[in-house]
Structures are given as structure tokens and as C-alpha cells.
Design an enzyme around this catalytic site. Structure first.
Site, mmCIF file in Angstrom:
data_model
loop_
_atom_site.group_PDB
_atom_site.id
_atom_site.type_symbol
_atom_site.label_atom_id
_atom_site.label_comp_id
_atom_site.label_asym_id
_atom_site.label_seq_id
_atom_site.Cartn_x
_atom_site.Cartn_y
_atom_site.Cartn_z
ATOM 1 N N ARG A 87 -4.374 3.060 -16.077
ATOM 2 C CA ARG A 87 -4.608 3.789 -14.834
ATOM 3 C C ARG A 87 -5.353 5.115 -15.017
ATOM 4 N NH1 ARG A 87 -1.510 5.359 -11.489
ATOM 5 N NH2 ARG A 87 -2.548 4.479 -9.682
ATOM 6 N N CYS A 110 -10.575 3.724 -29.683
ATOM 7 C CA CYS A 110 -11.859 4.358 -29.992
ATOM 8 C C CYS A 110 -12.764 4.458 -28.783
ATOM 9 C CB CYS A 110 -12.531 3.594 -31.131
ATOM 10 S SG CYS A 110 -11.510 3.711 -32.593
ATOM 11 N N GLU A 111 -12.345 5.213 -27.801
ATOM 12 C CA GLU A 111 -13.139 5.491 -26.611
ATOM 13 C C GLU A 111 -12.731 6.854 -26.086
ATOM 14 O OE1 GLU A 111 -14.007 2.970 -23.488
ATOM 15 O OE2 GLU A 111 -13.494 1.119 -24.528
ATOM 16 N N GLY A 144 0.768 -1.238 0.000
ATOM 17 C CA GLY A 144 0.000 0.000 0.000
ATOM 18 C C GLY A 144 0.797 1.286 0.000
ATOM 19 N N TYR A 199 -8.829 4.971 -13.084
ATOM 20 C CA TYR A 199 -8.852 5.639 -11.769
ATOM 21 C C TYR A 199 -8.678 7.150 -11.876
ATOM 22 C CZ TYR A 199 -6.983 0.901 -10.972
ATOM 23 O OH TYR A 199 -6.727 -0.443 -11.007
ATOM 24 N N GLU A 204 4.121 -6.773 1.907
ATOM 25 C CA GLU A 204 3.753 -7.061 0.513
ATOM 26 C C GLU A 204 3.781 -5.801 -0.357
ATOM 27 O OE1 GLU A 204 -0.189 -8.552 1.036
ATOM 28 O OE2 GLU A 204 0.468 -10.490 1.763
ATOM 29 N N TYR A 261 1.516 -1.581 -12.255
ATOM 30 C CA TYR A 261 0.148 -1.596 -12.774
ATOM 31 C C TYR A 261 0.063 -0.925 -14.148
ATOM 32 C CZ TYR A 261 -0.413 -2.752 -7.876
ATOM 33 O OH TYR A 261 -0.270 -3.341 -6.637
HETATM 34 N N1 LLP Z 1 -1.126 -7.146 -1.003
HETATM 35 C C1 LLP Z 1 -2.377 -7.359 -1.420
HETATM 36 C C2 LLP Z 1 -3.178 -8.400 -0.784
HETATM 37 C C3 LLP Z 1 -2.907 -6.585 -2.480
HETATM 38 O O1 LLP Z 1 -4.151 -6.797 -2.889
HETATM 39 C C4 LLP Z 1 -2.103 -5.592 -3.088
HETATM 40 C C5 LLP Z 1 -2.609 -4.771 -4.187
HETATM 41 C C6 LLP Z 1 -0.792 -5.419 -2.626
HETATM 42 C C7 LLP Z 1 -0.338 -6.212 -1.568
HETATM 43 C C8 LLP Z 1 0.154 -4.423 -3.220
HETATM 44 O O2 LLP Z 1 -0.264 -3.118 -3.049
HETATM 45 P P1 LLP Z 1 0.726 -1.917 -3.430
HETATM 46 O O3 LLP Z 1 1.903 -1.991 -2.490
HETATM 47 O O4 LLP Z 1 1.114 -2.079 -4.833
HETATM 48 O O5 LLP Z 1 -0.085 -0.696 -3.206
HETATM 49 N N2 LLP Z 1 -4.348 -1.395 -10.174
HETATM 50 C C9 LLP Z 1 -4.328 -0.434 -9.089
HETATM 51 C C10 LLP Z 1 -3.759 -1.020 -7.821
HETATM 52 C C11 LLP Z 1 -4.464 -2.261 -7.326
HETATM 53 C C12 LLP Z 1 -3.814 -2.867 -6.110
HETATM 54 C C13 LLP Z 1 -4.377 -4.201 -5.786
HETATM 55 N N3 LLP Z 1 -3.799 -4.861 -4.654
HETATM 56 C C14 LLP Z 1 -3.571 0.810 -9.534
HETATM 57 O O6 LLP Z 1 -3.105 0.858 -10.668
HETATM 58 O O7 LLP Z 1 -3.473 1.778 -8.771
#
Ligand code: LLP
Length: 433
Positions: free
Chosen positions: A323, A355-356, A248, A327, A284, A384
Site C-alpha cells: 500500500r 531493491c527499489e 468503501g 498508493y 460489500e 489489502y
Molecule cells: N465491492 C467491490 C465491487 C469492490 O471492488 C471493492 C474493492 C469492495 C467492494 C470493497 O471495498 P472496501 O470496503 O474494502 O473499500 N488495494 C486497495 C483497495 C482496492 C479496493 C478494490 N475494490 C487498497 O489497498 O487501498
């Protein structure tokens, strides 16, 4: 993630600064060699992020399990393996990628609300470190499949702490309205009944409240709740050997506007909230390790003058980088050459060829005046980006290149048309069941 802040027009804004090279590689020459659109990742920048986080966690029994979904290219996974980083996976495909790239199974954790029986069985066979279990049904399935294989699965309960991560709603995961994890009340019942599980050792807690978090407070709040529950469990005779604090950590998408949490401040929150915990910690991180280490190289196809707006049409599109359309995410977009950066600033809607109307990277964005053929960088796209790409509009997947101290290696060649249609066929041999 910011959409409401009006664009800035000062000449020193990051959108006007050139970035001629990346990890010692000349980006103009690279674009000529491999073509565009093309993702380029800096191995040095990724190693640097890993080091930063590992150093911040110094003295703790902590293992990084990289969230593979952020960028699942085998070369990136290999970099992780070489730095002793494990993986957080969410599918059988991610498990196969990790094993293929040399990440040992005993450094792999498996998260996700929809693990299928095949996926659970496969992960048991591989001997992964632990399952982050997200529902009671999954827990019972894990018990049954572990029994069938005569093994003991190690499991953590994914807690939904009902904390607002103060991020975009689509990437917020720790509120009670979200599909992820279970309430502390439900988790308490799992532990109370855990003696009945002969093939699952329920000895871990897991929490992940969302992504692109730019303040330590949501982390602190979530970890405080987890810590209080951990103390309660220990008192009730349930030893906890592992606490997985999820990912996160946010990154800077908009220079001068986004102020990410420093790794050391994040580590301090972990130390402070889990001060009396001596077991193993798992983290993570996804985006933090790879986002700013990646750029998307793209060329201007043409300028189109609409009635109301001026469009800068790029050869990259929403299929390459979702993205912004998904978002409303902001990505800094800058010229590559110094000559281009010195031109007067103009304002464009920056779009792709799909085409969007949603195929828009930025609206009313000031950048140095552009002409067809100019090379631009869409920054902070290492996470991502390629992992969420598709072939929508039958556009081939972009090439991906790893850079390291002045050298480059193609780590995914641009998709050929034959690859794109592989597996498709005309309906020739009709059958009935
Ligand atoms: N752990 C779990 C269980 C997760 O679901 C995720 C991300 C992470 C770790 C890693 O999170 P990070 O450190 O990358 O924030 N596609 C979206 C982000 C979706 C994240 C999904 N889960 C974007 O482009 O912002």
C-alpha cells in the site's frame, strides 16, 4: 492515503505509543515464536466490526457480503461464515476459498469487469446468489451459459453513477472515466430489453464507487442516483428485489488525522436515500471489517546513515505490504515495547530490503529511536496487506496469525522456499505445436 501533511513531532503522537499486546496476546513473545515479518489479526476486533455494522443496519433486510479481496485468508473467511456474513467475490479462486471456508453459495455475489466464461459457468454451477454484471457482453454471456446449464441466473446491473468518491485515484471506481459498471442510460436499455433474457432474471442494482471513503457525502450522492433510477424502473414495470450498495467505508490509518464515518451514520444514509425501498439490501464491506484488526510485526534489521537521510531498514518490505509504495498510503508505525516507546524520538525514512526506491513505508517519520532487533508494528494492515503480497525479490510470503482473547493460531505458515518455486522447472522437454 495522505502524503502531503507534514509529519508531527509531538511526543504524544501515536507513533511513539507502545502496543505490547493485541487481542490479549503478547506481541514480543509472538514474534519470537513465529518470527517476522508476520501479520497478526484480532478475531475479536473483526467480530466487533461485524456486530457494529449489523447493529447499525438493524431493522433493514440487509446482508453483509464481505469483499474477499481485502483479506482472503481461509481463517478470516471462516470467521465471516460463523457470523453469518456472505461474500463479494471477483474470481473463481475467491469462490473456491469461500466455499472451502464454509460461506454458503447463496450468500455470494460476483463482481468484476472481466469474469471469464469458465468463471461464470463455475459460479452458476455453485449456485451463487447473484451476478453484478458490468457490461452488455457479460450479460449476454451470462444468458448463454445459464441456458446451457438450464438454470436462471439472478443479476444486478452495476451502475457507474459518475460520483467522485474523494479518495485516491487508484481506488476510485464510480466516475464515468473508470472501467467499472455502466451508465444509467445504458442500464435503462438493459431493463427495456430484459424480457428477451430467458435465463437471466435482471432484478437488482449494484453500485460501488471506491474505497477508503471518509465522508458520507459521496455515498449519499451515489445512492440518491441509484434510488431515483430504482423508482423509475419500478414505474416502468421492472421490480427490483435487491440493491447492493457496495463497500468503501474508510478506516483510520493515521491516528488523529483520519476520521472514518461511523457505521450508524453510514446506515442512516442508506435508510434516508432508500427510505421507500422494501427489498433486500446487500453490502460489500472489505476494509472496514478487517483493516484495523490487523498489524504487521516487523523487526529492525539495521539503521543506515545516508548522506542526506537516516534509513530504518525493516525485515518487512513492499512485497509484504504494497500500500505505501502503490498508493503513497500512510500507516502508523509504532514500537511494541514500553521501554522502546520511552526513548527520544528520531526521524527516519522507513524502508524494506527490496531493491527499489519505492520500497519505502514512510519518509521523514518520527518514531522512538530504534536499534537493530527492535520490534515494530505497522498498523491497520489487516486489509489489502497479505492479500496483495508477492514473493518479489524471492522473499517468502509472511506468516499470518489469528489472535483471539489471549490465544493465537498460525493461519498461514511462513512460505517455504520449496513452496515458492513449486511449479517452476528448468526447460528440459522442449515441444512444438
Ligand atoms: N465491492 C467491490 C465491487 C469492490 O471492488 C471493492 C474493492 C469492495 C467492494 C470493497 O471495498 P472496501 O470496503 O474494502 O473499500 N488495494 C486497495 C483497495 C482496492 C479496493 C478494490 N475494490 C487498497 O489497498 O487501498
Amino acid at each position: 492515503m495522505t502524503t502531503t501533511i507534514p509529519p508531527r513531532h509531538d511526543a504524544s503522537s501515536p507513533a511513539t505509543a507502545a502496543q505490547p499486546d493485541f487481542d490479549g496476546v503478547d506481541l514480543q513473545a509472538l514474534a519470537r515464536r513465529v518470527g517476522t515479518p508476520c501479520y497478526a489479526y484480532s478475531a475479536s476486533a473483526i467480530r466487533q466490526r461485524i456486530r457494529e455494522l449489523q447493529q447499525a443496519l438493524g431493522g433493514l433486510d440487509a446482508t453483509l457480503c464481505y469483499a474477499v479481496k481485502a483479506n482472503s485468508n481461509i481463517a478470516i473467511l471462516q470467521l465471516m461464515a460463523q457470523s453469518g456474513v456472505g461474500a463479494d467475490i471477483v474470481s473463481a479462486g475467491e469462490l473456491r476459498r469461500c466455499l472451502h471456508a464454509g460461506i454458503p453459495a447463496d450468500r455470494i455475489v460476483f463482481s468484476g469487469v472481466g469474469k471469464s466464461e469458465d468463471e461464470i459457468a463455475g459460479a452458476l454451477t455453485a449456485g451463487i446468489l447473484r451476478f453484478n454484471v458490468e457490461s452488455h457482453d457479460e450479460l449476454l454471456t451470462l444468458e448463454r451459459l445459464a441456458q446451457a446449464q438450464q438454470v436462471t441466473a439472478r443479476a444486478a446491473v452495476r451502475i457507474n453513477p459518475d460520483v467522485d468518491a474523494q479518495t485516491h485515484a487508484k481506488i476510485s471506481t464510480g466516475k464515468s472515466e473508470n472501467k467499472f459498471g455502466v451508465s444509467i442510460d445504458e442500464a435503462r436499455r438493459w431493463f427495456a430489453g430484459s424480457a428477451l433474457l430467458a435465463h437471466v432474471r435482471l432484478d437488482g442494482l449494484h453500485v460501488h464507487i471506491g474505497s477508503q471513503i471518509l465522508s458520507v457525502e459521496p455515498f449519499r450522492l451515489a445512492l440518491k442516483r441509484v434510488a431515483a433510477f430504482w423508482r423509475e424502473l419500478v414505474q416502468a414495470g421492472h421490480p427490483i428485489e435487491s440493491i447492493d450498495v457496495g463497500g468503501g467505508l474508510g478506516v483510520c490509518y493515521r491516528a488523529g488525522e483520519d476520521h472514518p464515518v461511523a457505521a450508524s451514520d453510514y446506515a442512516d444514509v442508506i435508510r434516508e436515500t432508500l427510505a421507500d425501498y422494501c427489498g433486500r439490501l446487500l453490502l460489500e464491506p472489505g476494509r472496514y471489517l478487517v483493516a484495523e484488526a490487523g498489524v504487521l510485526l516487523t523487526r529492525v534489521i539495521r539503521i543506515k546513515h545516508g548522506v542526506e537521510r537516516r534509513f530504518l531498514v525493516l525485515d518487512a518490505a513492499m512485497n509484504d505490504l504494497q500500500r505505501p509504495s502503490l498508493y503513497d498510503a500512510w500507516h502508523d508505525i509504532v514500537p511494541v515495547s514500553a521501554e522502546h516507546a520511552a526513548r527520544p524520538v528520531a526521524t527516519y525514512d522507513i524502508v524494506g530490503p527490496v531493491c527499489e526506491t519505492g520500497d519505502t513505508f514512510a519518509r521523514a517519520r518520527p518514531v522512538p529511536e530504534c536499534a537493530a532487533g527492535d520490534l515494530l508494528l505497522i498498523k491497520a494492515t489487516g486489509a489489502y496487506g497479505a492479500s496483495m503480497a508477492s514473493t518479489y525479490n524471492s522473499r517468502p510470503l509472511a506468516a499470518e496469525v489469528l489472535l483471539d482473547h489471549g490465544r493465537y493460531a498460525v493461519v498461514r505458515r511462513r512460505q517455504h522456499f520449496e513452496d515458492m518455486i513449486a511449479g517452476e522447472q528448468p526447460a528440459r522437454s522442449w515441444q512444438t505445436l
